[in-house]
Motif scaffolding. Structure first.
Motif, PDB file in Angstrom:
ATOM      1  N   PHE A  49       0.849  -1.056  -0.116  1.00 37.81           N
ATOM      2  CA  PHE A  49      -0.188   0.115  -0.073  1.00 37.81           C
ATOM      3  C   PHE A  49       0.864   1.139   0.005  1.00 37.81           C
ATOM      4  O   PHE A  49       0.416   2.086  -0.342  1.00 37.81           O
ATOM      5  N   THR A  50       1.916   1.284   0.895  1.00 37.56           N
ATOM      6  CA  THR A  50       2.944   2.428   0.387  1.00 37.56           C
ATOM      7  C   THR A  50       3.289   2.425  -0.851  1.00 37.56           C
ATOM      8  O   THR A  50       3.405   3.502  -1.072  1.00 37.56           O
ATOM      9  N   LYS A  51       3.695   1.403  -1.605  1.00 35.33           N
ATOM     10  CA  LYS A  51       4.040   1.632  -2.841  1.00 35.33           C
ATOM     11  C   LYS A  51       3.084   2.106  -3.750  1.00 35.33           C
ATOM     12  O   LYS A  51       3.178   2.998  -4.890  1.00 35.33           O
ATOM     13  N   LEU A  52       1.914   1.730  -3.601  1.00 33.10           N
ATOM     14  CA  LEU A  52       0.762   2.131  -4.485  1.00 33.10           C
ATOM     15  C   LEU A  52       0.243   3.558  -4.165  1.00 33.10           C
ATOM     16  O   LEU A  52      -0.345   4.278  -4.910  1.00 33.10           O
ATOM     17  N   ALA A 102       8.301   4.566 -12.343  1.00 30.49           N
ATOM     18  CA  ALA A 102       6.841   4.440 -11.198  1.00 30.49           C
ATOM     19  C   ALA A 102       5.972   3.411 -11.638  1.00 30.49           C
ATOM     20  O   ALA A 102       5.497   2.864 -10.703  1.00 30.49           O
ATOM     21  N   GLY A 103       5.959   3.132 -12.900  1.00 26.80           N
ATOM     22  CA  GLY A 103       5.031   1.767 -13.139  1.00 26.80           C
ATOM     23  C   GLY A 103       5.444   0.590 -12.681  1.00 26.80           C
ATOM     24  O   GLY A 103       4.545  -0.307 -11.900  1.00 26.80           O
ATOM     25  N   THR A 104       6.746   0.376 -12.483  1.00 31.09           N
ATOM     26  CA  THR A 104       7.365  -0.865 -11.941  1.00 31.09           C
ATOM     27  C   THR A 104       7.130  -0.808 -10.368  1.00 31.09           C
ATOM     28  O   THR A 104       6.882  -1.762  -9.891  1.00 31.09           O
ATOM     29  N   LEU A 105       7.145   0.237  -9.744  1.00 30.73           N
ATOM     30  CA  LEU A 105       6.903   0.418  -8.226  1.00 30.73           C
ATOM     31  C   LEU A 105       5.471   0.047  -8.045  1.00 30.73           C
ATOM     32  O   LEU A 105       5.361  -0.503  -6.877  1.00 30.73           O
ATOM     33  N   LYS A 106       4.636   0.686  -8.798  1.00 32.59           N
ATOM     34  CA  LYS A 106       3.282   0.275  -8.543  1.00 32.59           C
ATOM     35  C   LYS A 106       2.987  -1.347  -8.994  1.00 32.59           C
ATOM     36  O   LYS A 106       2.130  -2.023  -8.029  1.00 32.59           O
ATOM     37  N   LEU A 107       3.660  -1.637  -9.849  1.00 31.77           N
ATOM     38  CA  LEU A 107       3.352  -3.199 -10.350  1.00 31.77           C
ATOM     39  C   LEU A 107       3.909  -3.882  -8.901  1.00 31.77           C
ATOM     40  O   LEU A 107       3.247  -5.045  -8.435  1.00 31.77           O
ATOM     41  N   ILE A 108       5.101  -3.681  -8.347  1.00 33.65           N
ATOM     42  CA  ILE A 108       5.769  -4.278  -7.233  1.00 33.65           C
ATOM     43  C   ILE A 108       4.707  -4.103  -6.072  1.00 33.65           C
ATOM     44  O   ILE A 108       4.287  -5.150  -5.438  1.00 33.65           O
ATOM     45  N   GLY A 109       4.220  -3.048  -5.996  1.00 36.54           N
ATOM     46  CA  GLY A 109       3.189  -2.594  -4.760  1.00 36.54           C
ATOM     47  C   GLY A 109       1.921  -3.510  -4.823  1.00 36.54           C
ATOM     48  O   GLY A 109       1.587  -4.170  -3.852  1.00 36.54           O
ATOM     49  N   ALA A 110       1.386  -3.504  -6.224  1.00 39.58           N
ATOM     50  CA  ALA A 110       0.209  -4.433  -6.390  1.00 39.58           C
ATOM     51  C   ALA A 110       0.622  -5.947  -6.151  1.00 39.58           C
ATOM     52  O   ALA A 110      -0.513  -6.737  -5.715  1.00 39.58           O
ATOM     53  N   ALA A 111       1.867  -6.409  -6.550  1.00 37.59           N
ATOM     54  CA  ALA A 111       1.860  -7.796  -6.504  1.00 37.59           C
ATOM     55  C   ALA A 111       2.099  -8.251  -4.782  1.00 37.59           C
ATOM     56  O   ALA A 111       1.521  -9.217  -4.400  1.00 37.59           O
ATOM     57  N   GLU A 112       2.647  -7.320  -4.210  1.00 36.70           N
ATOM     58  CA  GLU A 112       2.710  -7.540  -2.797  1.00 36.70           C
ATOM     59  C   GLU A 112       1.386  -7.395  -2.084  1.00 36.70           C
ATOM     60  O   GLU A 112       1.191  -8.130  -0.964  1.00 36.70           O
ATOM     61  N   VAL A 113       0.425  -6.385  -2.515  1.00 37.25           N
ATOM     62  CA  VAL A 113      -0.660  -6.545  -1.908  1.00 37.25           C
ATOM     63  C   VAL A 113      -1.687  -7.808  -2.119  1.00 37.25           C
ATOM     64  O   VAL A 113      -2.423  -8.488  -1.426  1.00 37.25           O
ATOM     65  N   LEU A 114      -1.602  -8.212  -3.364  1.00 35.11           N
ATOM     66  CA  LEU A 114      -2.405  -9.232  -4.079  1.00 35.11           C
ATOM     67  C   LEU A 114      -1.690 -10.579  -3.251  1.00 35.11           C
ATOM     68  O   LEU A 114      -2.217 -11.397  -2.960  1.00 35.11           O
ATOM     69  N   GLY A 115      -0.459 -10.760  -3.105  1.00 36.55           N
ATOM     70  CA  GLY A 115       0.164 -11.826  -2.500  1.00 36.55           C
ATOM     71  C   GLY A 115       0.092 -11.769  -0.987  1.00 36.55           C
ATOM     72  O   GLY A 115      -0.274 -12.926  -0.550  1.00 36.55           O
ATOM     73  N   ALA A 116      -0.023 -10.724  -0.416  1.00 33.52           N
ATOM     74  CA  ALA A 116      -0.627 -10.617   0.966  1.00 33.52           C
ATOM     75  C   ALA A 116      -1.878 -11.337   1.092  1.00 33.52           C
ATOM     76  O   ALA A 116      -2.585 -12.018   2.209  1.00 33.52           O
TER      77      ALA A 116
END
Length: 125
Positions: free
Chosen positions: A21-24, A45-59
């Motif tokens: 959520f911080t990255k998003l 910036a897009g890669t950071l949002k992708l990493i953030g989304a992957a972390e949220v979905l993984g959680a």
């Protein structure tokens, strides 16, 4: 062992929800202001949002499938995906010579692997 795995999955989920959520929610510039987030300057910036989304979905994947007994195979798959993200984080921090952060990443990687291995194997749902 089941209770232990739920606790580890819960701790991991909380960690990755916060990080994701911080990255998003923050801009690349805002993330780069944090001294522990200097690595964000190496990514778009897009890669950071992708990493953030992957972390949220993984959680969410660590908790929801097991809790609702809907496609519980997603729990070890989510843990495996988060372990891959942590391996990437370790590589990124090693290249930048940010060695103190690697210890935290390694602990999180090991915890994700424990959940993945045991939920694929002897303690699957």
């Amino acid at each position: 062992m089941n209770v232990f795995l739920w606790i580890v999955a819960g701790v991991l989920a909380a960690f990755f929800l916060g990080a994701g959520f911080t990255k998003l929610s923050q801009s690349k510039a805002k993330l780069g202001e944090n001294p522990q987030m200097g690595w964000t300057k190496d990514f778009s910036a897009g890669t950071l949002k992708l990493i953030g989304a992957a972390e949220v979905l993984g959680a969410l994947g660590l908790i929801l499938p097991g809790a609702f007994d809907i496609a519980p195979i997603l729990v070890p798959l989510a843990a495996s995906g988060l372990a891959i993200i942590m391996a990437g984080a370790i590589i990124t921090h090693a290249r930048r010579k940010e060695y103190p952060v690697i210890g935290i990443n390694t602990i999180v990687l090991i915890l994700a692997l424990v959940v993945a291995i045991f939920r694929f194997g002897p303690n699957s749902f």
